[in-house]
Structure formats: C-alpha cells, structure tokens
Motif scaffolding. Structure first.
Motif, PDB file in Angstrom:
ATOM      1  N   ALA A 257       0.826  -1.210   0.000  1.00 53.14           N
ATOM      2  CA  ALA A 257       0.000   0.000   0.000  1.00 53.14           C
ATOM      3  C   ALA A 257       0.856   1.254   0.000  1.00 53.14           C
ATOM      4  N   ASP A 258       1.961   1.194   0.762  1.00 49.17           N
ATOM      5  CA  ASP A 258       2.864   2.344   0.799  1.00 49.17           C
ATOM      6  C   ASP A 258       3.478   2.601  -0.575  1.00 49.17           C
ATOM      7  N   LYS A 259       3.831   1.528  -1.285  1.00 49.83           N
ATOM      8  CA  LYS A 259       4.400   1.670  -2.628  1.00 49.83           C
ATOM      9  C   LYS A 259       3.367   2.257  -3.593  1.00 49.83           C
ATOM     10  N   LEU A 260       2.126   1.768  -3.566  1.00 45.78           N
ATOM     11  CA  LEU A 260       1.076   2.281  -4.454  1.00 45.78           C
ATOM     12  C   LEU A 260       0.771   3.750  -4.169  1.00 45.78           C
ATOM     13  N   TRP A 261       0.745   4.107  -2.892  1.00 48.89           N
ATOM     14  CA  TRP A 261       0.482   5.505  -2.513  1.00 48.89           C
ATOM     15  C   TRP A 261       1.569   6.425  -3.052  1.00 48.89           C
ATOM     16  N   ALA A 262       2.839   5.949  -2.944  1.00 47.26           N
ATOM     17  CA  ALA A 262       3.967   6.753  -3.422  1.00 47.26           C
ATOM     18  C   ALA A 262       3.909   6.909  -4.933  1.00 47.26           C
ATOM     19  N   VAL A 263       3.549   5.845  -5.655  1.00 45.23           N
ATOM     20  CA  VAL A 263       3.452   5.920  -7.109  1.00 45.23           C
ATOM     21  C   VAL A 263       2.329   6.858  -7.516  1.00 45.23           C
ATOM     22  N   ALA A 264       1.197   6.775  -6.818  1.00 48.05           N
ATOM     23  CA  ALA A 264       0.047   7.632  -7.157  1.00 48.05           C
ATOM     24  C   ALA A 264       0.363   9.101  -6.957  1.00 48.05           C
ATOM     25  N   HIS A 265       1.272   9.426  -6.049  1.00 44.57           N
ATOM     26  CA  HIS A 265       1.603  10.824  -5.774  1.00 44.57           C
ATOM     27  C   HIS A 265       2.924  11.236  -6.416  1.00 44.57           C
ATOM     28  N   GLY A 266       3.453  10.371  -7.247  1.00 43.29           N
ATOM     29  CA  GLY A 266       4.670  10.712  -7.979  1.00 43.29           C
ATOM     30  C   GLY A 266       5.911  10.794  -7.133  1.00 43.29           C
ATOM     31  N   ILE A 267       5.914  10.100  -6.010  1.00 41.70           N
ATOM     32  CA  ILE A 267       7.082  10.116  -5.115  1.00 41.70           C
ATOM     33  C   ILE A 267       8.013   8.978  -5.524  1.00 41.70           C
ATOM     34  N   PRO A 268       9.250   9.284  -5.897  1.00 42.05           N
ATOM     35  CA  PRO A 268      10.179   8.218  -6.306  1.00 42.05           C
ATOM     36  C   PRO A 268      10.552   7.333  -5.100  1.00 42.05           C
ATOM     37  N   GLN A 269      10.492   6.027  -5.312  1.00 38.63           N
ATOM     38  CA  GLN A 269      10.858   5.071  -4.256  1.00 38.63           C
ATOM     39  C   GLN A 269      11.631   3.907  -4.861  1.00 38.63           C
ATOM     40  N   ARG A 270      12.298   3.178  -4.013  1.00 37.73           N
ATOM     41  CA  ARG A 270      12.970   1.964  -4.452  1.00 37.73           C
ATOM     42  C   ARG A 270      11.936   0.877  -4.728  1.00 37.73           C
ATOM     43  N   LEU A 271      12.391  -0.201  -5.334  1.00 38.90           N
ATOM     44  CA  LEU A 271      11.516  -1.342  -5.574  1.00 38.90           C
ATOM     45  C   LEU A 271      11.088  -1.955  -4.249  1.00 38.90           C
ATOM     46  N   VAL A 272       9.897  -2.567  -4.253  1.00 35.40           N
ATOM     47  CA  VAL A 272       9.416  -3.252  -3.041  1.00 35.40           C
ATOM     48  C   VAL A 272      10.410  -4.307  -2.594  1.00 35.40           C
TER      49      VAL A 272
END
Length: 320
Positions: A257-272
């Motif tokens: 959920a944290d990864k999906l939220w970050a993608v939806a808001h355009g926040i760059p993150q590492r892979l799960v």
C-alpha cells in the motif's frame, strides 16, 4: 498376592543376594505374600547367574533378562507387565533404597487410599554434583506437572496400586515422570513418604553426568506437550501458524500500500523487493503456512491413530 516388588538392575551382582534376604525378611515379618521380579537390563557381570540361582531356590523370585541394555524405563515396563500383586513396589538394586520402607508404603496404598506413593530422600548420600541438579530438576517438574507435593520425582522407591501400572506406558526415559504419567491417566491421588536413603555399599552410580540432566528436561518438555496438545495438535500449530501468517500478511499489505500511494503521488521510491521488510513478511507468511499444515497433518494422524480413543475408564454400570 499382596505385593509385587519390581527391581530393575544393571551390573549389581554384589548387592542382589543381600537385597533378596532383606526383602524376604521384611515380608515374612509382616506376613505379606509377595513376588520379587528382577529385570536384568543387559548386565555384563554375574547378575543373571545370581538371579537364576535365586529363582531355582525360591518360587516367588522371577527374572527377566534383556539381550542388551535398554534402560530403566523399558525394564520397569516389562516388570509392570508381569506384576500380579495388589500393590507394586519399585526399588533400585544398589541397596540405597531400604526394604524396611515397604510396610509403610503398602499401608499408604491400601489403608489411606493413595494411587501412587513416591519416596522422598530428605537426607541424601549422593555427591553434590548429583544433588544440586536433582533439586533444580524436581522444582521444574513440580511446576510443569502441577504435582506440588512431590519433592523427588526420580526416587526409585515407589508404591502403586496395580491398576496404575497396568494403565500407564513407561517408555524411553519416562521413568522419571511416572507420577506425571499416572496423573495424566486419571490416577491423581498421589502421595509422598519420607524414606531413608543409604550410602551406596557396592560399585558406583550408573546415572551420572550432564547428559542425564539435559535429557530429563527434554523428556519433561515432551511429556508436557503430549499431555497438553497430544490429541489436539491443531490447537497449538494452527494457532501459531495463523498468527504468524496474519502478521506477515498485514506487513506485506502495508509495504504494498505504501508503494502504491507513493506511485500515485509521484514520489520516487525503491523497488518493493529492495526493502528487507518485504522478505521478513514473506518469510513469516511461509512459516505460518507450514505451521498450519503441520497442525492439520498432526490432527489427521491423531484422528486415525490406533489409540485415538484409548481413554481410561475406571468403572461402568450396566455396560456389557
């Protein structure tokens, strides 16, 4: 017959003749009818020859000889199987257990109605390397078994009603926990008698060392688990498995959920898969599934085992 005396032994040829004379004197003085069952646990000395001679001279002396050394529990199991007396007395063959205690033990079973009476050697003549571990072990055994009134679970000098020895199975090294086995079988009137402990007269102890101490705790843990969850393994494995799977699933859900939220808001993150928490949660889910399946399989085995309905029934009415 009043009494069966069961004596397991290993390399005690020096003490056997004296032990027989002592037991015979006590029995005759108290007018008890008795049998004496020696179980020779693979002795390499002259023990069996002495037992054979005594059995030829006295009809009430019986002998069982093992081909090899199996241990005290198998010796007691075979002795119990042959015992015919109303009261069964066990004692060691090294003369540290006094046959003079037999009348008192017998009376506690017959007159006071105990199912089992265990000896308590308040004053011991064992080395300190044996007495201190014994005290620690007995304290643990009292706590785990719930039999609070026993101070010495492993005392070889015990008395039983015949029904007790015919309805318990002593195996492995479970002779240390016969009171616990009896309690689990429904024989819960268990008493204790302070008995005299004598210094060893011949030879040396066969039961020394750290291995004996560690094995005692492992056997106690096994017996506790079997008595608590032996007929319902799903209750422990299924419960633990469900908890672990649930925690792992929630953790994985939060990471996703944290990864999906970050993608939806355009926040760059590492892979799960770059997060160590992902692997921890996945591992917990796998272990939880395995524990659940272990409980399920254990339940299937328990339900299909030959002794799944082997309950101890003391008495019935109008049942044929």
């Amino acid at each position: 017959m009043d009494i069966s005396v069961v004596v397991p032994l290993y390399n005690e040829d020096e003490s056997i003749p004296e032990l027989y004379k002592w037991i015979d004197r006590v029995m005759n003085d108290n007018k008890f009818t008795f049998e004496l069952i020696f179980v020779n646990d693979g002795s390499t000395d002259q023990s069996w020859e002495i037992i054979s001679k005594l059995s030829q001279e006295h009809d009430n002396v019986k002998g069982i000889k093992f081909r090899r050394n199996y241990g005290k529990s198998p010796a007691l199991f075979c002795g119990f199987k042959e015992a015919q007396g109303d009261v069964v007395i066990t004692m060691d063959a090294d003369l540290q257990d006094s046959p003079d205690e037999i009348p008192g033990l017998y009376n506690m079973i017959v007159k006071e109605g105990y199912d089992l009476v265990s000896g308590y050697k308040q004053k011991r003549y064992d080395p300190i390397s044996k007495t201190i571990p014994t005290k620690l072990f007995n304290a643990t055994a009292r706590k785990v078994s719930g039999i609070k009134n026993l101070h010495d679970f492993n005392c070889g000098l015990k008395a039983y009603r015949r029904d007790v020895v015919k309805n318990i199975e002593v195996y492995g090294e479970m002779h240390r926990f016969i009171p616990y086995l009896a309690k689990n079988a429904g024989f819960d009137k268990i008493g204790e008698k302070v008995v005299h402990h004598q210094a060893r007269k011949y030879g040396k102890s066969k039961f020394m060392g750290l291995n004996r101490f560690v094995n005692g705790y492992l056997d106690l843990l096994t017996l506790w688990f079997l008595s608590t969850f032996g007929r319902k393994p799903m209750h422990v494995f299924g419960f633990l498995g469900t908890i672990m799977f649930f925690i792992g699933f929630i953790a994985a859900f939060i990471i996703g959920a944290d990864k999906l939220w970050a993608v939806a808001h355009g926040i760059p993150q590492r892979l799960v898969t770059d997060s160590p928490y992902f692997y921890i949660s996945l591992t917990m889910m796998m272990i939880g599934t395995q524990l659940f399946l272990a409980g399920f399989l254990g339940d299937l085995i328990s339900r299909n085992s030959a002794g799944r309905n082997d309950y101890q029934i003391e008495e019935t009415r109008n049942i044929k």
